[in-house]
Design an enzyme around this catalytic site. Structure first.
Site, short mmCIF file in Angstrom:
data_model
loop_
_atom_site.label_atom_id
_atom_site.label_comp_id
_atom_site.label_asym_id
_atom_site.label_seq_id
_atom_site.Cartn_x
_atom_site.Cartn_y
_atom_site.Cartn_z
N GLN A 103 -1.15 -57.18 -37.12
CA GLN A 103 -0.89 -57.20 -35.67
C GLN A 103 0.54 -57.62 -35.38
O GLN A 103 1.20 -57.05 -34.52
CB GLN A 103 -1.88 -58.16 -35.00
CG GLN A 103 -2.03 -57.96 -33.51
CD GLN A 103 -3.09 -58.89 -32.92
OE1 GLN A 103 -2.85 -60.09 -32.80
NE2 GLN A 103 -4.24 -58.36 -32.57
N PRO A 130 -9.99 -59.18 -35.60
CA PRO A 130 -10.59 -57.87 -35.86
C PRO A 130 -11.02 -57.77 -37.32
O PRO A 130 -10.27 -58.18 -38.21
CB PRO A 130 -9.43 -56.89 -35.60
CG PRO A 130 -8.38 -57.67 -34.88
CD PRO A 130 -8.56 -59.10 -35.25
N PHE A 291 -11.63 -55.98 -26.86
CA PHE A 291 -10.69 -56.47 -27.87
C PHE A 291 -9.46 -55.58 -27.99
O PHE A 291 -8.35 -56.07 -28.19
CB PHE A 291 -11.39 -56.63 -29.23
CG PHE A 291 -12.52 -57.60 -29.19
CD1 PHE A 291 -12.28 -58.96 -29.06
CD2 PHE A 291 -13.84 -57.17 -29.24
CE1 PHE A 291 -13.31 -59.87 -28.98
CE2 PHE A 291 -14.88 -58.07 -29.16
CZ PHE A 291 -14.62 -59.43 -29.03
N CYS A 292 -9.69 -54.26 -27.87
CA CYS A 292 -8.54 -53.35 -27.97
C CYS A 292 -7.57 -53.60 -26.80
O CYS A 292 -6.37 -53.43 -26.94
CB CYS A 292 -9.02 -51.90 -27.90
SG CYS A 292 -8.37 -50.92 -29.22
N GLN A 293 -8.18 -53.98 -25.68
CA GLN A 293 -7.40 -54.26 -24.47
C GLN A 293 -6.12 -55.04 -24.75
O GLN A 293 -5.02 -54.56 -24.49
CB GLN A 293 -8.31 -55.12 -23.60
CG GLN A 293 -8.23 -54.93 -22.14
CD GLN A 293 -9.03 -56.03 -21.45
OE1 GLN A 293 -8.51 -57.13 -21.23
NE2 GLN A 293 -10.27 -55.75 -21.12
N ASP A 294 -6.26 -56.23 -25.30
CA ASP A 294 -5.06 -57.06 -25.49
C ASP A 294 -4.18 -56.51 -26.62
O ASP A 294 -2.96 -56.66 -26.60
CB ASP A 294 -5.42 -58.53 -25.75
CG ASP A 294 -5.96 -58.81 -27.14
OD1 ASP A 294 -5.18 -59.02 -28.06
OD2 ASP A 294 -7.21 -58.82 -27.31
N GLN A 295 -4.82 -55.79 -27.57
CA GLN A 295 -4.05 -55.30 -28.71
C GLN A 295 -3.17 -54.09 -28.35
O GLN A 295 -2.23 -53.76 -29.06
CB GLN A 295 -4.99 -54.96 -29.87
CG GLN A 295 -5.74 -56.22 -30.34
CD GLN A 295 -6.77 -55.95 -31.43
OE1 GLN A 295 -6.50 -55.22 -32.36
NE2 GLN A 295 -7.94 -56.56 -31.30
N HIS A 317 -6.84 -63.10 -23.34
CA HIS A 317 -5.90 -62.62 -24.36
C HIS A 317 -4.97 -61.56 -23.76
O HIS A 317 -3.77 -61.52 -24.06
CB HIS A 317 -6.65 -61.98 -25.54
CG HIS A 317 -7.04 -62.97 -26.61
ND1 HIS A 317 -8.33 -63.30 -26.90
CD2 HIS A 317 -6.28 -63.69 -27.47
CE1 HIS A 317 -8.37 -64.18 -27.88
NE2 HIS A 317 -7.12 -64.43 -28.26
N1 LIG Z 1 -14.59 -59.35 -32.71
C1 LIG Z 1 -13.35 -58.93 -32.59
N2 LIG Z 1 -13.07 -57.62 -32.72
C2 LIG Z 1 -11.81 -57.16 -32.61
N3 LIG Z 1 -10.75 -57.95 -32.34
C3 LIG Z 1 -10.96 -59.26 -32.19
C4 LIG Z 1 -12.27 -59.82 -32.31
N4 LIG Z 1 -12.18 -61.16 -32.11
C5 LIG Z 1 -10.87 -61.42 -31.88
N5 LIG Z 1 -10.14 -60.29 -31.92
C6 LIG Z 1 -8.69 -60.15 -31.71
O1 LIG Z 1 -8.02 -61.08 -32.54
C7 LIG Z 1 -6.91 -61.66 -31.87
C8 LIG Z 1 -7.16 -63.18 -31.86
O2 LIG Z 1 -6.08 -63.87 -31.31
P1 LIG Z 1 -6.10 -65.49 -31.25
O3 LIG Z 1 -4.86 -65.97 -30.66
O4 LIG Z 1 -7.36 -65.94 -30.60
O5 LIG Z 1 -6.28 -65.78 -32.77
P2 LIG Z 1 -5.59 -66.52 -33.98
O6 LIG Z 1 -4.23 -66.12 -34.35
O7 LIG Z 1 -6.62 -66.48 -35.07
O8 LIG Z 1 -5.33 -67.88 -33.53
P3 LIG Z 1 -6.17 -69.06 -33.18
O9 LIG Z 1 -6.74 -69.64 -34.43
O10 LIG Z 1 -5.08 -69.78 -32.64
O11 LIG Z 1 -7.22 -68.57 -32.22
C9 LIG Z 1 -6.87 -61.00 -30.50
O12 LIG Z 1 -6.00 -59.91 -30.53
C10 LIG Z 1 -8.31 -60.50 -30.29
O13 LIG Z 1 -8.43 -59.35 -29.47
#
Ligand SMILES: Nc1ncnc2c1ncn2[C@@H]1O[C@H](COP(=O)(O)OP(=O)(O)OP(=O)(O)O)[C@@H](O)[C@H]1O
Length: 351
Positions: A103, A130, A291-295, A317
């Site tokens: 990412q 993801p 989830f795709c939304q923020d990505q 997110h």
């Molecule tokens: N079940 C899922 N399917 C697809 N994408 C996911 C899912 N769960 C989380 N994500 C994606 O993963 C990312 C998580 O970001 P986030 O900042 O919460 O995580 P991180 O880097 O692991 O840090 P932290 O430990 O600080 O939460 C986001 O882009 C979110 O959309």
């Protein structure tokens, strides 16, 4: 040296995503940043192994000057230089997410001078990130709507807590990204997915998950195929079990969901949970899932022109991604218009 843009890692989501988006935009806009209060919203703030290796990968990719990049650090300075391409390794020793390493690096690789080959180590199917199958089967086709893609080779799966996964990624740079307009969800054509067990877990768990997901989703279509399988021991020696679901519509929308069986959880519950998540995204009328939304926000910002995507409820997110991007890129402005159930996220590029 330019004064770094100050990024407060405690804002909104307050997690690793703020750091990732800030690093990516810093490299692409060639702006130095200082990120402080890193992951202040999490129970263990600061850089964990996954985040640290992400910083190091971005440092290598852009030849950056970096200060403060150590485990548990809550502040870093990052001054990018030249965005290159070439071969890079990110050897995460824990089950830190491989897809989150991708990412942070992918948008930069798309605009690098040469092809990039990434060797990413860590977790492939982990919570709160993801699953690799989500990234390749749901995120990737959505990315392709912007005219960009990547190739991958899943060498070994890595699960919590051991990690040990390995994925090779190959990215050919693009001249530009196309803007997208995704406003009509359309009718569901088909639903498919994969329900898996690995290690010593019995295949029956995968069957139970798949049946529970099918029962929940048959209100949408009868065209549901979920493959149940046991991972080959050579590529997935440790125990894990989970499900990935994909829905395709007649207007070309691809929405998905996924879940892993948590300790002490019934597989039936896991299957239903993943299906409920997909059902919710579909019922909210969006063209992409929650989830795709923020990505996709970063690709909207980097595209050559205005993009519009209809989504369900706007996630925190997503709001966080927009906030950080607007801080580092004056050339785009996001607007969200709601009709009560769904929302249209619009990215307007200043000419
Ligand atoms: N079940 C899922 N399917 C697809 N994408 C996911 C899912 N769960 C989380 N994500 C994606 O993963 C990312 C998580 O970001 P986030 O900042 O919460 O995580 P991180 O880097 O692991 O840090 P932290 O430990 O600080 O939460 C986001 O882009 C979110 O959309």
């Amino acid at each position: 040296m330019d004064q770094p843009v100050q990024i407060d890692g405690s804002e909104l989501e307050g997690g690793g995503q703020i750091l990732r988006i800030a690093l990516t935009m810093s490299v692409l806009k060639n702006k130095p940043i200082q990120v402080f209060n890193i992951r202040a919203g999490r129970s263990r703030p600061g850089l964990l192994e996954q985040h640290l290796k992400g910083v190091e990968l971005m440092k290598d990719l852009s030849n950056a000057y970096v200060k403060g990049a150590t485990l548990n650090s809550t502040i870093i300075d990052f001054h990018p230089k030249i965005l290159q391409g070439g071969r890079y390794r990110a050897p995460v020793k824990t089950a830190g997410s491989i897809t989150l390493l991708l990412q942070v690096a992918l948008p930069c690789c798309l605009f690098a001078k040469e092809v990039s080959e990434l060797e990413l180590h860590g977790g492939t199917n982990t919570e709160m990130a993801p699953q690799i199958d989500y990234t390749t089967e749901i995120f990737k086709p959505n990315l392709e709507k912007f005219g960009a893609t990547f190739d991958f080779d899943l060498v070994r799966r890595g699960y919590f807590p051991k990690g040990g996964g390995k994925v090779l990624i190959n990215v050919t740079p693009v001249k530009n990204l196309k803007p997208v307009t995704l406003l009509n969800q359309g009718q569901i054509d088909k639903i498919y997915g994969w329900s898996f067990v690995a290690g010593v877990l019995p295949l029956k768990m995968a069957n139970v998950m798949a049946d529970a997901a099918k029962n929940t989703l048959q209100c949408l279509t009868n065209n549901i195929k979920i493959e149940c399988y046991k991972e080959d021991h050579d590529i997935a020696p440790n125990n894990e079990s989970g499900i990935i679901l994909v829905a395709e519509t007649d207007t070309g929308c691809i929405l998905g969901s996924s879940a892993l069986v948590k300790r002490g959880e019934q597989s039936e519950f896991t299957g239903k949970k993943a299906a409920d998540s997909l059902l919710k995204s579909i019922r909210q009328g969006g063209c992409v899932d929650e989830f795709c939304q923020d990505q996709l926000i970063i690709f909207m910002a980097l595209a050559d022109g205005n993009s519009r995507i209809k989504v369900g409820e706007v996630t925190l997110h997503t709001k966080t991604a927009i906030h950080i991007i607007e801080k580092l890129d004056e050339s785009c402005k996001f607007k969200i218009v709601s009709d009560g159930i769904s929302n249209i996220i619009e990215c307007i590029k200043k000419s």
